[in-house]
Design a protein around this motif. Structure first.
Motif: not given
Ligand code: ASP
Ligand code: MG
Length: 400
Positions: A250-265
């Motif tokens: 059902v699930v093959s892998g788990v990934a972690l993306d540290r290069n993210q930022a959030r913008v809230t308007l």
């Protein structure tokens, strides 16, 4: 079988390593296969050549850069060919041009347009092992071109496609594709097989085993890809068509993306055209927006949230300043994106529920969610990233 073997920079990083590669190629030949080898430059070589050019100019001619950079791969192909020859194997080394690789005219980032398969085939039929310099081709006008950084993978996949090879093996210094980053979860397991689409998701989420463009090309040309290590004899990971994988987890892998930022308007005017204006500004600034969430509005305004790569946050801020609207903007770079990927999700229900449940039991708040047919991504506070990966890895029993 006809096998294309590609060796990356660390695999051919020293003369001893080239010798070891020669032995591996010889072994595959002795097993009765026809072999085409594609090589990268020795590790560090391309960067060294670039720095040489920078010694003279901040803005060297792209045409000359291609002539310069293509040399790195030629050195390796000639040396490997010489080594194999000395071991008693008939070989032919080829530059991209000699291998019939035609590209468009965009120097340093050319795209392969066609491959004249006769160039390599003729030598194979004559009993030779062919050793091709990766990362390069020739334009219509006969100019040397290169394919962009990491482009030797592309050369290998394109050659395998053109020759209809049975297998394209990509040799690096890692054993293959893992269920997650073993540095985060030591119980991570190497996958035997994974589909093109899953690999594309994982690659775009930061699994750096393979260049995304080369997986796309493998999918398009139907090339069976194997990534494996040139430093041991472990079997690697086969990347292939979904139909070729009998038992779909059902699930093959788990990934972690540290290069993210959030913008809230907040307080965005709720009328047609506003979102278009915001995201047009971002695209004009070349910002890659990933997740987007818009709330149900009230009082004529709404809130809009989205994520961007952390290193594009400054560009994003500049773009937001140019908006002539009244909303307030908040930025948060203390977030990460955790994703689970698996083609099995298409035919199973409750997959998302398990993920949400798992994180909630760890006391982790979900700040944003997005899904595709084969992926669920969740934005959470950065400090919980590794914990979330381990908990999800456990929940889907990826260590079994
Ligand atoms: N040598 C080139 C680079 O370093 C191409 C490659 O290794 O694939 O980008
Ligand atoms: Mg490389």
């Amino acid at each position: 079988m006809l096998i294309v073997q590609k060796y990356g920079g660390t695999s051919v990083g020293t003369l001893e390593r080239i010798e070891a590669v020669a032995k591996r190629v010889a072994k595959a030949k002795e097993d009765g296969n026809d072999i085409v080898v594609v090589v990268s430059a020795m590790s560090g070589e391309t960067n060294k050549l670039i720095s040489y050019a920078e010694n003279f100019s901040n803005n060297p001619k792209q045409r000359e850069m291609d002539l310069l950079l293509s040399a790195g791969e030629r050195v390796t192909s000639a040396l490997l060919s010489i080594a194999l020859n000395e071991m008693g194997y008939p070989t032919v080394a080829m530059s991209g041009r000699q291998a019939g690789i035609r590209t468009d005219k965009f120097h340093t980032k050319a795209r392969i347009e066609s491959i004249n398969r006769l160039c390599i085939e003729k030598e194979i039929n004559g009993g030779n092992i062919v050793v091709v310099a990766g990362f390069q081709g020739v334009t219509e006008l006969g100019e040397v071109s290169t394919l962009g950084r990491g482009g030797s993978d592309l050369s290998a996949v394109a050659i395998a496609g053109a020759l209809e090879a049975d297998l394209c093996e990509i040799y690096t210094d890692v054993d293959g594709v893992y269920t997650t980053d073993p540095r985060i979860e030591p119980k991570a397991k190497k996958l035997d097989k994974i589909s093109y689409d899953e690999m594309l998701e994982l690659a775009s989420l930061g699994a750096k085993v393979l260049q995304t463009r080369s997986v796309e090309m493998a999918k398009k040309l139907n090339v069976n890809l194997v990534t494996r290590s040139s430093f041991n004899d472990n079997e690697g990971t086969l990347i292939t068509k979904e139909e070729n994988i009998m038992e779909q987890p059902v699930v093959s892998g788990v990934a972690l993306d540290r290069n993210q930022a959030r913008v809230t308007l907040r307080g965005v005017t709720d009328k047609p055209g506003i979102a278009a204006e915001i995201f047009r500004k971002l695209s004009e600034s070349n910002v890659n927006v990933d997740m987007i969430i818009q709330n149900v509005g009230h009082d004529g305004t709404t809130n809009l949230g989205f994520t961007v790569p952390q290193n594009e946050l400054d560009l994003t801020k500049d773009a937001m300043l140019e908006l002539n609207a009244s909303q307030s903007v908040e930025y948060d770079s203390e977030i990460v994106k955790v994703s689970i990927v698996g083609v099995g999700m298409k035919s199973h229900s409750g997959v998302a529920c398990t993920a949400f449940d798992t994180l909630s039991r760890e006391g982790i708040n979900l700040e944003m969610i997005s899904t595709s047919e084969i992926k669920i991504s969740m934005v959470i506070a950065a400090k919980y990233g590794e914990l979330a990966v381990r908990a999800l890895h456990d929940a889907y029993k990826l260590d079994e």
